[in-house]
Design a protein around this motif. Structure first.
Motif, short mmCIF file in Angstrom:
data_model
loop_
_atom_site.label_atom_id
_atom_site.label_comp_id
_atom_site.label_asym_id
_atom_site.label_seq_id
_atom_site.Cartn_x
_atom_site.Cartn_y
_atom_site.Cartn_z
N PHE A 91 0.84 -1.20 0.00
CA PHE A 91 0.00 0.00 0.00
C PHE A 91 0.87 1.24 0.00
CE2 PHE A 91 0.56 -0.95 4.60
CZ PHE A 91 1.04 0.27 5.06
N CYS A 92 0.22 2.36 -0.30
CA CYS A 92 0.85 3.67 -0.17
C CYS A 92 -0.06 4.51 0.70
CB CYS A 92 1.03 4.33 -1.53
SG CYS A 92 1.71 6.01 -1.45
N THR A 93 0.49 5.19 1.68
CA THR A 93 -0.31 6.04 2.55
C THR A 93 0.32 7.43 2.62
OG1 THR A 93 -1.42 6.14 4.71
CG2 THR A 93 0.89 5.42 4.71
N TYR A 94 -0.51 8.43 2.82
CA TYR A 94 -0.04 9.81 2.80
C TYR A 94 -0.16 10.42 4.19
CZ TYR A 94 0.48 14.67 1.14
OH TYR A 94 0.92 15.95 0.92
N LEU A 95 0.88 11.16 4.59
CA LEU A 95 0.90 11.86 5.88
C LEU A 95 0.83 13.36 5.58
CD1 LEU A 95 3.06 9.20 6.17
CD2 LEU A 95 2.58 9.83 8.54
N PRO A 96 -0.37 13.95 5.63
CA PRO A 96 -0.59 15.30 5.10
C PRO A 96 0.15 16.41 5.84
CG PRO A 96 -2.53 14.52 6.28
CD PRO A 96 -1.61 13.36 6.14
N GLU A 97 0.35 16.26 7.14
CA GLU A 97 1.07 17.31 7.86
C GLU A 97 2.52 17.39 7.41
OE1 GLU A 97 -1.06 18.21 12.06
OE2 GLU A 97 0.49 16.68 12.11
N SER A 98 3.08 16.24 7.06
CA SER A 98 4.48 16.18 6.62
C SER A 98 4.62 16.30 5.11
CB SER A 98 5.10 14.86 7.08
OG SER A 98 4.92 14.66 8.46
N LYS A 99 3.49 16.17 4.40
CA LYS A 99 3.49 16.18 2.93
C LYS A 99 4.44 15.13 2.38
CE LYS A 99 1.78 20.88 2.29
NZ LYS A 99 1.91 22.19 1.64
N GLN A 100 4.39 13.95 3.00
CA GLN A 100 5.19 12.81 2.56
C GLN A 100 4.31 11.57 2.47
OE1 GLN A 100 8.74 11.98 4.83
NE2 GLN A 100 9.33 14.13 4.99
N SER A 101 4.73 10.64 1.63
CA SER A 101 4.05 9.35 1.53
C SER A 101 4.94 8.28 2.15
CB SER A 101 3.78 9.00 0.07
OG SER A 101 2.83 9.88 -0.49
N ARG A 102 4.33 7.13 2.44
CA ARG A 102 5.07 5.95 2.83
C ARG A 102 4.51 4.77 2.06
NH1 ARG A 102 8.14 9.09 4.14
NH2 ARG A 102 9.38 9.29 6.06
N ILE A 103 5.43 3.95 1.53
CA ILE A 103 5.06 2.81 0.68
C ILE A 103 5.48 1.52 1.37
CG2 ILE A 103 5.67 1.63 -1.47
CD1 ILE A 103 5.83 4.51 -2.71
N PHE A 104 4.55 0.57 1.40
CA PHE A 104 4.81 -0.72 2.05
C PHE A 104 4.66 -1.85 1.05
CE2 PHE A 104 3.28 -4.57 4.11
CZ PHE A 104 4.22 -4.74 5.11
N MET A 105 5.62 -2.78 1.05
CA MET A 105 5.55 -3.99 0.24
C MET A 105 6.62 -4.96 0.74
SD MET A 105 7.48 -2.95 -3.33
CE MET A 105 7.37 -4.65 -3.90
N THR A 106 6.62 -6.16 0.20
CA THR A 106 7.69 -7.11 0.48
C THR A 106 8.37 -7.43 -0.85
OG1 THR A 106 6.51 -8.06 2.37
CG2 THR A 106 8.26 -9.39 1.40
N TYR A 107 9.61 -6.99 -1.01
CA TYR A 107 10.33 -7.09 -2.27
C TYR A 107 11.23 -8.33 -2.27
CZ TYR A 107 12.94 -5.49 -6.39
OH TYR A 107 13.49 -5.39 -7.64
N SER A 108 10.95 -9.23 -3.24
CA SER A 108 11.76 -10.45 -3.32
C SER A 108 12.49 -10.59 -4.64
CB SER A 108 10.88 -11.69 -3.07
OG SER A 108 9.84 -11.76 -4.03
N GLY A 109 12.46 -9.53 -5.49
CA GLY A 109 13.29 -9.52 -6.68
C GLY A 109 12.63 -9.99 -7.96
N THR A 110 11.29 -10.15 -7.96
CA THR A 110 10.62 -10.59 -9.17
C THR A 110 10.21 -9.38 -10.03
OG1 THR A 110 8.40 -10.50 -8.20
CG2 THR A 110 9.67 -12.54 -7.90
N PRO A 111 9.95 -9.59 -11.32
CA PRO A 111 9.44 -8.49 -12.15
C PRO A 111 8.14 -7.90 -11.59
CG PRO A 111 10.16 -10.29 -13.55
CD PRO A 111 10.23 -10.79 -12.13
N SER A 112 7.30 -8.77 -10.99
CA SER A 112 6.06 -8.29 -10.38
C SER A 112 6.33 -7.34 -9.23
CB SER A 112 5.21 -9.47 -9.89
OG SER A 112 4.66 -10.18 -10.98
#
Length: 599
Positions: free
Chosen positions: A360-381
């Motif tokens: 997911f991606c979530t936005y923190l409006p007071e900081s005007k920054q996003s945070r992205i969450f995933m589990t990366y294992s090196g596949t094209p997907s």
């Protein structure tokens, strides 16, 4: 190419050091509660004069809303990040409940305000929103006013919001808790290991069918062990929602999701009709894929199987560099945004135990920054997922200077931005392939997402529609949930698979999300809508970025039909746009079928 190595772990301390034990976060919650109470008091003391005198007070209430909402969203996003990075963080579950309670109070006050707005005469209302002070917010304010007319009284809606804390949202929180305890057994290097559901799911993209089949068997068993608890959770969550609909006099379960997505039912029906009429080409792809894998028919666990036997991995750094480079071909601002996200540790990608499944991606409006969450294992997907979530982040970035109330864009257009970013990277991967085999592998990965969005999401939509109709008449058993899901999958996949996933209703988080009902069709809408935008971008080249940003800025203050008419000059209630979008998907399949004809 960058010289430094990007971190695979995000930085949350920049917001509130200390995580769930943060003293700064506790102070943030205290301030949030104070602002919400102030907003509540100001709403309760307002008696509309039914004249232009109301403009000044309404401005004050809008300031209250923006201050409260930004703090609340900052808190919600921070806790979502904590829960995702460590499902065993018990303190975060407690804080999550606190935020849910605060949000219920805030939503109740918003509901009360919306009902007050309905007391203003139509003629006076138009004069109010036409004033210089409020004109920019005319769409969202009028939208809230119109939706309030279809709800219950102020007191009844306030009661619903209060009861949601323990009678609705808590069921979604229970789902998260149950999932955090589920482990899936796999064999690696001869040893038996217990993986989180997020880690186990990555195994479905293994090149070894025996691995996929074994993981799927254990996957089904793991979810089956919890199925009765999850069925009870789903039944009570949906039961609460249906009870509210009944009290409001809403017979169609799609009324709320369509309203949330600012979308006409005719648009949704036209989209699914066109998809259904063109599914035979997707079936041909599934049949060809089965032949290439040496089997008669694909099973559910084969849907994410890569083409060929290439087990090569794309490192996180290589994936990041590739995304930055190809975003730059589209526009400088998008590339600069991605670079900032990587350099400033906005992304949690590490493959480790204890993380939540999905991304997911979530936005923190007071900081005007996003945070992205995933589990990366090196596949094209994984690279595609990373680009997808960065697309979400760029959407928020594009809107960062707009009034807060105009930044509340719906899920369907949110998925447009993410899918657009994903397509930039997927197309670049195919074009840059070193040889035909690599090109086929990348084409296959790209088509897999088309199948997911036009068939898997369709199955979810069919399931949820039928489940809610049955739930109106009483609790739906675990066995019946499995039957409904199995039937939905067979219909959506045109009976093209050998083995299905009847427990998908249990393993898919989206059915248990309480914030947004029917968390399915917006994905498909976003995918196909983004294809129309992408086609224009290819025609106009790098200069299209400013037009794209202009479209993104309008996503929080227009219906999707108006957005398409203004920026793409198309009518979404007619078949023509959807047929052109689906045809773009079919072009990839035709190329894949042509290249594999003699294999």
């Amino acid at each position: 190419m960058t010289t430094d190595t990007y971190s695979e772990v995000w930085n949350l301390d920049v917001f509130f050091p200390g995580g769930s034990r943060s003293a700064e976060f506790q102070e943030h919650l205290r301030q949030t509660e104070e602002l919400i109470k102030k907003f509540e008091a100001n709403v309760n003391s307002w008696r509309p004069a039914n004249s232009l005198e109301d403009v000044n007070y309404l401005q004050k209430l809008i300031t209250d809303i923006e201050n409260s909402a930004q703090k609340l969203e900052q808190a919600r996003s921070f806790i979502d990040c904590l829960l995702a990075q460590n499902t065993g963080d018990k303190q975060s579950y407690s804080l999550d409940s606190k935020i849910t309670s605060l949000n219920a109070s805030f939503q109740a006050a918003l509901g009360s305000l919306d009902i007050l707005l309905t007391s203003i005469d139509e003629e006076v209302w138009h004069k109010i929103v036409d004033t210089e002070a409020l004109n920019e917010l005319a769409f969202v304010l009028t939208e809230s006013r119109e939706q309030a007319k279809e709800k219950l009284s102020k007191e009844e809606e306030a009661l619903i919001n209060a009861l949601e804390v323990d009678g609705y949202h808590s069921w979604g929180q229970l789902y998260d808790l149950i999932v955090s305890q589920i482990k899936v057994a796999v064999k690696e290097d001869g040893d038996k290991k217990l993986l989180s559901v997020g880690q186990a799911h990555n195994k479905f993209s293994s090149t070894d069918r025996r691995v996929r089949a074994t993981v799927f068997k254990n996957w089904e068993e793991a979810w089956g062990d919890q199925a009765e608890f999850l069925a009870k959770t789903l039944n009570h969550l949906s039961g609460f929602r249906l009870s509210v609909y009944e009290k409001r006099g809403w017979e169609d379960v799609l009324k709320e999701p369509l309203s949330i997505n600012r979308m006409e039912k005719k648009t949704l029906e036209t989209m699914w009709t066109v998809i259904t009429e063109n599914k035979q080409k997707l079936v041909q792809y599934l049949e060809r894929k089965a032949k290439l894998l040496g089997i008669e028919k694909l099973s559910w666990f084969d849907l994410e199987a890569p083409y060929g036997n290439n087990d090569s991995k794309v490192s996180y750094q290589e994936g990041a560099d590739f995304i930055e480079r190809n975003f730059a071909h589209f526009g400088d601002k998008m590339a600069a945004f991605a670079k900032q996200a990587f350099e400033e540790q906005w992304i949690e990608a590490e493959d480790r135990h204890g993380k939540a499944p999905g991304g997911f991606c979530t936005y923190l409006p007071e900081s005007k920054q996003s945070r992205i969450f995933m589990t990366y294992s090196g596949t094209p997907s994984n690279v595609s997922t990373l680009a997808h979530e960065l697309g979400h982040g760029f959407h928020s970035y594009a809107m960062r200077e707009l009034p807060y109330l105009n930044c509340n864009y719906a899920m369907n257009v949110a998925e447009t931005a993410s899918t657009f970013a994903e397509m930039i990277v997927a197309d670049a991967s195919v074009k840059n392939a070193k040889n035909e085999e690599e090109k086929l592998a990348l084409l296959d990965d790209k088509i897999q997402r088309t199948v997911a969005l036009l068939m898997n999401i369709h199955a979810r939509f069919i399931f949820e529609t039928r489940f809610y109709e049955e739930r109106k008449h009483g609790t739906v058993s675990t066995d019946r949930l499995n039957e409904i899901m199995l039937g939905a999958q067979k219909e959506a996949y045109c009976h093209a698979l050998e083995e299905y996933h009847p427990l998908f209703w249990a393993s898919k988080l989206h059915f248990f999300i309480t914030d947004v009902p029917f968390y399915n069709f917006p994905y498909t809408f976003g995918y196909l809508f983004s294809l129309g935008i992408y086609a224009q971008a290819l025609e106009e080249g790098k200069g299209y970025e400013e037009k794209y940003i202009a479209l993104l800025k309008d996503t929080g203050s227009m219906t999707v039909e108006s957005l398409a008419k203004k920026h793409l000059q198309v009518d979404l209630t007619e078949k023509d746009f959807w047929e052109k979008a689906v045809h773009i998907c079919i072009e990839d399949i035709n190329e894949f079928l042509h290249l594999t004809e003699n294999k």
